[in-house]
Write a protein that holds these residues in place. Structure first.
Motif, short mmCIF file in Angstrom:
data_model
loop_
_atom_site.label_atom_id
_atom_site.label_comp_id
_atom_site.label_asym_id
_atom_site.label_seq_id
_atom_site.Cartn_x
_atom_site.Cartn_y
_atom_site.Cartn_z
N VAL A 438 17.29 -26.33 -39.51
CA VAL A 438 18.02 -25.82 -40.68
C VAL A 438 17.54 -26.54 -41.94
N LYS A 439 17.46 -27.85 -41.87
CA LYS A 439 17.02 -28.63 -43.02
C LYS A 439 15.58 -28.26 -43.41
N ASN A 440 14.75 -28.04 -42.39
CA ASN A 440 13.37 -27.66 -42.65
C ASN A 440 13.30 -26.34 -43.42
N ILE A 441 14.09 -25.35 -42.99
CA ILE A 441 14.10 -24.05 -43.67
C ILE A 441 14.63 -24.18 -45.09
N VAL A 442 15.74 -24.91 -45.24
CA VAL A 442 16.38 -25.04 -46.56
C VAL A 442 15.44 -25.70 -47.55
N GLU A 443 14.79 -26.78 -47.15
CA GLU A 443 13.89 -27.49 -48.05
C GLU A 443 12.64 -26.68 -48.37
N THR A 444 12.20 -25.86 -47.41
CA THR A 444 11.05 -24.98 -47.69
C THR A 444 11.38 -24.01 -48.81
N TYR A 445 12.64 -23.60 -48.91
CA TYR A 445 13.07 -22.68 -49.95
C TYR A 445 13.60 -23.41 -51.18
N LYS A 446 13.24 -24.71 -51.29
CA LYS A 446 13.64 -25.52 -52.44
C LYS A 446 15.15 -25.57 -52.62
N GLY A 447 15.86 -25.55 -51.52
CA GLY A 447 17.31 -25.69 -51.55
C GLY A 447 17.72 -27.07 -51.09
N ASP A 448 19.00 -27.24 -50.83
CA ASP A 448 19.48 -28.53 -50.31
C ASP A 448 20.65 -28.29 -49.37
N ILE A 449 20.85 -29.23 -48.47
CA ILE A 449 21.95 -29.17 -47.51
C ILE A 449 22.64 -30.52 -47.49
N THR A 450 23.97 -30.51 -47.56
CA THR A 450 24.75 -31.74 -47.55
C THR A 450 25.87 -31.61 -46.52
N VAL A 451 26.39 -32.74 -46.09
CA VAL A 451 27.48 -32.75 -45.12
C VAL A 451 28.56 -33.70 -45.60
N ASN A 452 29.80 -33.26 -45.46
CA ASN A 452 30.97 -34.07 -45.80
C ASN A 452 31.91 -34.01 -44.60
N SER A 453 32.13 -35.15 -43.99
CA SER A 453 32.90 -35.15 -42.74
C SER A 453 33.91 -36.27 -42.72
N LYS A 454 35.12 -35.95 -42.19
CA LYS A 454 36.14 -36.94 -41.91
C LYS A 454 36.37 -36.93 -40.41
N GLU A 455 36.07 -38.05 -39.80
CA GLU A 455 36.09 -38.13 -38.34
C GLU A 455 37.45 -37.75 -37.78
N GLY A 456 37.44 -36.78 -36.85
CA GLY A 456 38.68 -36.31 -36.21
C GLY A 456 39.46 -35.32 -37.03
N ILE A 457 38.97 -34.97 -38.24
CA ILE A 457 39.73 -34.05 -39.11
C ILE A 457 38.92 -32.80 -39.41
N GLU A 458 37.78 -32.94 -40.08
CA GLU A 458 36.99 -31.77 -40.44
C GLU A 458 35.57 -32.18 -40.78
N THR A 459 34.71 -31.17 -40.76
CA THR A 459 33.31 -31.34 -41.18
C THR A 459 32.92 -30.11 -41.98
N VAL A 460 32.25 -30.36 -43.13
CA VAL A 460 31.84 -29.26 -43.99
C VAL A 460 30.35 -29.41 -44.28
N PHE A 461 29.57 -28.40 -43.85
CA PHE A 461 28.15 -28.33 -44.20
C PHE A 461 28.00 -27.37 -45.39
N THR A 462 27.31 -27.83 -46.45
CA THR A 462 27.11 -27.02 -47.65
C THR A 462 25.61 -26.80 -47.85
N VAL A 463 25.22 -25.51 -47.91
CA VAL A 463 23.83 -25.15 -48.11
C VAL A 463 23.71 -24.41 -49.44
N ARG A 464 22.73 -24.79 -50.23
CA ARG A 464 22.47 -24.11 -51.51
C ARG A 464 21.04 -23.60 -51.52
#
Length: 470
Positions: A438-464
């Motif tokens: 996923v990261k390879n594809i996103v960076e090839t398209y000059k985008g970015d991917i970030t992750v924000n996670s709270k252990e045991g609560i939630e995880t959010v992956f953001t792709v631009r």
């Protein structure tokens, strides 16, 4: 250069003021001496021509009218005292006589009598003006003192002061011009001196550890700058050699790691396949009435392991393959919705405030990004009572934003920096290639991917993704 001009201007200002004051002192000293000589000569002539006996008692009669004539001719006032310091006659009017001392001080009489030249000059100031008072003896025809001649002399410095002011103004303009010239020269000389330094600085700012770096070439540099440029160019050569060695080492290391991972993953299905073949070989009996069911079970086991190996090969092939950009104008909202249709989980929710977000992207690779993120979210909720996965698509200026959030086990802080590395996984199964791809594809398209996670609560992956690849 500027400091030298300032210091020189201050020194010349001080020397000029001091010189003008010395000129004033010398001027008044010479002028007083001339006035004394003229008055003294006129007094001598009067004494030679008078019919009165030349004595102290007759000085008032001798100069009764003559003192005014002399003062008028010489354009200066003077006073005559007796030897005891009492005023005998003054050239000033009766009204002006109020400011004249009628008796000389003992200090004046003592200094005059003790002077070798029989002349004494007293310096005083009044109302902010400086004046001098000259005292000398009046001698008779036999050179015997019979009186004291007093010549008051007021110093008029107005002319010289005006000249000084005019001179200082001219000097200030000259030094202002010199200051401007000095600043200009200092600027251009410093720019010339630092030109090579600026070139080196700009090149250093553009130096990259990877890629081709240009060398510096400057015409006619100084010896020091030549040494600096030579050192920089040598550093660039060494940096390129080091970068090439590092890149080769990294490629070799990556292939070693990949080979280890492939070998490890292939060995996993081979072991049960070997055991199944050995067990079948020992227990196979052609006359067994259940031989068909046993052969079918044996075949099913082998097919499952073969499928596993096929999946492994496909996963590595997909990761190694650089995404070929076959961009087309598409509605991202609709494509993401279609990508979610392959999942049967009813806790997967799709949200978008916009019905249409047009971008130029590759349909297949966009679907691959979404499905990998959703699969990763599903695998993060093995024992969650109320699982929930939300996929949100929105527009952010010139970017398309896709958020995939889940309420699974989360990601610990120690693993956040590693989750996008190939072959890294926290699951007991899987090869850890999904997020890396996923990261390879996103960076090839000059985008970015970030992750924000709270252990045991939630995880959010953001792709631009940019809506248009420049």
């Amino acid at each position: 250069m500027i400091l030298l001009v300032v210091i020189a201007s201050v020194l010349i200002l001080g020397i000029t003021i001091y010189q003008f004051r010395e000129i004033n002192i010398d001027y008044h000293k010479v002028r007083l001496a001339k006035k004394e000589e003229q008055i003294n000569q006129s007094v001598k002539n009067t004494l030679q021509q008078t019919t009165y006996p030349v004595t102290t008692e007759n000085l008032g009669h001798i100069f009764r009218d003559e003192i005014y004539r002399i003062a008028d001719v010489q354009n200066v006032n003077f006073n005559i005292y007796d030897l005891e310091g009492q005023l005998i006659k003054s050239s000033k009017t009766q009204f002006e006589n109020d400011s004249i001392s009628t008796c000389l001080s003992p200090n004046v009489l003592n200094n005059l009598s003790s002077s070798v030249t029989k002349r004494y000059v007293e310096h005083n100031s009044a109302a902010g003006d400086r004046y001098q008072a000259s005292y000398m003896y009046i001698n008779d025809l036999k050179f015997k003192p019979i009186g004291i001649l007093n010549l008051p002399y007021y110093e008029d410095n107005s002319f010289n002061d005006n000249e000084l002011k005019e001179f200082l103004v001219r000097l200030a303009w000259v030094y202002l011009l010199m200051m401007i010239i000095a600043i200009g020269l200092a600027y251009f000389i410093s720019k010339y001196i630092t030109r090579s330094l600026q070139t080196v600085s700009d090149m250093l700012a553009r130096t990259e550890l990877s890629g081709k770096n240009q060398k510096i070439f400057v015409e006619d540099p100084s010896e020091e700058m030549g040494n600096l440029i030579t050192s920089y160019n040598a550093m660039i050569d060494e940096l390129e050699n080091s970068a090439a060695k590092l890149a080769r080492s990294e490629r070799e290391q990556a292939w070693r790691e990949m080979a280890k991972q492939v070998a490890h993953e292939i060995k996993n299905p081979l072991t049960p396949m070997r055991l199944s073949v050995q067990s079948f070989e020992r227990k196979f009996n052609p006359e067994d009435p259940n031989v068909e069911s046993k052969v079918a079970e044996y075949s099913k086991t082998l097919i499952q392991q073969i499928d596993t190996m096929s999946n492994i090969a496909s996963a590595f092939s997909n990761f190694a393959e650089m995404p070929a950009q076959q961009n087309e104008t598409l509605n991202v909202v609709e494509i993401v919705r279609l990508a979610l249709d392959i999942f049967n989980e009813n806790y997967i929710n799709f949200q978008s405030d916009e019905k249409e977000i047009i971008a130029k992207l590759d349909r297949t690779q966009l679907i691959r990004v979404v499905t990998n993120l959703v699969k990763n979210a599903i695998q993060a909720m093995p024992e969650v009572e109320n699982p929930n996965i939300t996929v949100v698509v929105s527009s952010e200026n010139e970017m398309v934003k896709i958020e995939v959030s889940d309420n699974g086990i989360g990601i610990s802080e120690e693993f956040k920096d590693k989750i996008f590395e190939p072959k890294f996984t926290t699951k007991s199964s899987g090869m850890g290639l999904g997020l890396g791809m996923v990261k390879n594809i996103v960076e090839t398209y000059k985008g970015d991917i970030t992750v924000n996670s709270k252990e045991g609560i939630e995880t959010v992956f953001t792709v631009r993704f940019p809506k248009r690849i420049k």
